[in-house]
Structures are given as structure tokens and as C-alpha cells.
Design an enzyme around this catalytic site. Structure first.
Site, mmCIF file in Angstrom:
data_model
loop_
_atom_site.group_PDB
_atom_site.id
_atom_site.type_symbol
_atom_site.label_atom_id
_atom_site.label_comp_id
_atom_site.label_asym_id
_atom_site.label_seq_id
_atom_site.Cartn_x
_atom_site.Cartn_y
_atom_site.Cartn_z
ATOM 1 N N ASP A 204 0.891 -1.159 0.000
ATOM 2 C CA ASP A 204 0.000 0.000 0.000
ATOM 3 C C ASP A 204 0.925 1.203 0.000
ATOM 4 O O ASP A 204 1.267 1.745 1.044
ATOM 5 C CB ASP A 204 -0.906 -0.025 1.237
ATOM 6 N N CYS B 137 -4.300 4.852 -3.713
ATOM 7 C CA CYS B 137 -5.552 5.601 -3.576
ATOM 8 C C CYS B 137 -5.413 6.872 -4.410
ATOM 9 O O CYS B 137 -5.514 7.985 -3.904
ATOM 10 C CB CYS B 137 -5.829 5.924 -2.106
#
Length: 205
Positions: A48, A101
Site C-alpha cells: 500500500d 488511492c
């Protein structure tokens, strides 16, 4: 689990504990240093990575200012450093999930194309399709758009490393390369200070 920011690593530990995960170790190290400790060690790796945050503009308007100061061109080298280290730490036959994101194509599909060009041993794998998924701009990649599903904006790609490892051989190799730390716990269930001291000494090496 690792986060180079010590404050974020503490938040990471809290989240892992909330999930009830007991077989964990949280570090705060550079990708290169972890690669030196764990060459071809992990069967599964989730990255991530830090991102420019275009997916967060709606929820946090302050991210727009941050993007103007540090846009994709700042984050892409960091993302690629993490990806390179992750591939090095991934065991043959292992799976690597890359996620962001942000909507930025260079940070998403662009980084995956870059990785595949540099590492022919890596291949994109299909993922189990879920409601709200949309196809990315590379086959097998996933986009999650905020106007189609509750949440922000996300990208994910699942990759596999060629090869396979006999578990007996892998276990023997790991016993020679892994840090000499045992997860001893005190009466409260926390990992002992001695074990963490051994880990610190190993990483400082």
C-alpha cells in the site's frame, strides 16, 4: 508489516491488533534494508504505497494543496523503490498486490508496466471480481471509482512471480537468512523487550 514513518508504524500496529492478528512483527525501515534481511522470503506481499492522493480530494480538500506541492513526479520514484524491493523479497511462486488511492495513470498502470518490463519473471494475474470493481487500463488490473462504490478512488494489481519452492528447501534457506529473533511475549502478551532488542541489533547489523 512495515512503514518507514515511526508514527504511522505505531498506527499500523494498532490496526493490526484491532484485527486480532497475533503472529505479527511491525518494523519501520527502508525497503532496501528489509530486502537485505528477507531475500526471496515472503509468499505474499501487500504494498500500500505512498501516493499523490487524487482519490482523497473529495474527502480531504487539503490533499489538493499537498498534490500541488508534491505530485506524482515526487511519489513515482518512491513507489518504484518499494516495488523493486518487494519483488526481491518475494519468493518464487509468490503473489504481490500493489495498491494506491490515486487516479493517476503513471502511479497506477504506469508503474505496473514499468515493473513488468524490468522483471519478466513477474506476470499480472486475474483477481476475484467484486461488486464495484471496474477494469483498469491494463488487463487484470482493477479500478474502484468513488461514483460507483462507497469509498474514495483506488487501484489494485495482483502479480505473481514465476517458479515454485519446495517448502523444506525454503525453510532451510530461511533458517540461515532470517534474523535470529523469537517472538517471546511477556505476561501481558506483548513481544518481549529482549526480542525487540535482538531485532534492532540485527537490522542495525
Amino acid at each position: 508489516s512495515n512503514d518507514i514513518s515511526r508514527s504511522r508504524a505505531q498506527a499500523l500496529l494498532k490496526n493490526l491488533e484491532l484485527f486480532g492478528i497475533s503472529n505479527l512483527l511491525v518494523t519501520s525501515e527502508t525497503p532496501g534494508k528489509l530486502l537485505g534481511c528477507f531475500p526471496e522470503y515472503f509468499d505474499k506481499i501487500l504494498t500500500d504505497v505512498p501516493w499523490s492522493g487524487e482519490g482523497m480530494f473529495r474527502r480531504e480538500p487539503g490533499m489538493i494543496k499537498s498534490w500541488m506541492e508534491r505530485g506524482p513526479e515526487y511519489y513515482i520514484p518512491i513507489q518504484r523503490e518499494i516495488l523493486e524491493a518487494a519483488v526481491g523479497m518475494l519468493a518464487p511462486g509468490g503473489m504481490l498486490l500493489y495498491s494506491t488511492c490515486t487516479f493517476n495513470g503513471e502511479e497506477d498502470e504506469g508503474n505496473i508496466s514499468w515493473l513488468l518490463e524490468r522483471h519478466p519473471e513477474m506476470s499480472l494475474e486475474p483477481v476475484e471480481w467484486q461488486e464495484g470493481f471496474s477494469a483498469g487500463f491494463l488487463e487484470h488490473t482493477v479500478r474502484i471509482w468513488p461514483h460507483k462504490v462507497r469509498g474514495e478512488g483506488h487501484f489494485a494489481a495482483l502479480l505473481k512471480k514465476k517458479g515454485s519452492v519446495q517448502r523444506e528447501v525454503a525453510a532451510a534457506q530461511k533458517s540461515r537468512t532470517v534474523m535470529p529473533v523469537t517472538a517471546r511475549r511477556d505476561k501481558t502478551g506483548d513481544v518481549s523487550r529482549q526480542a525487540m532488542s535482538e531485532l534492532s541489533e540485527f537490522l542495525d547489523g
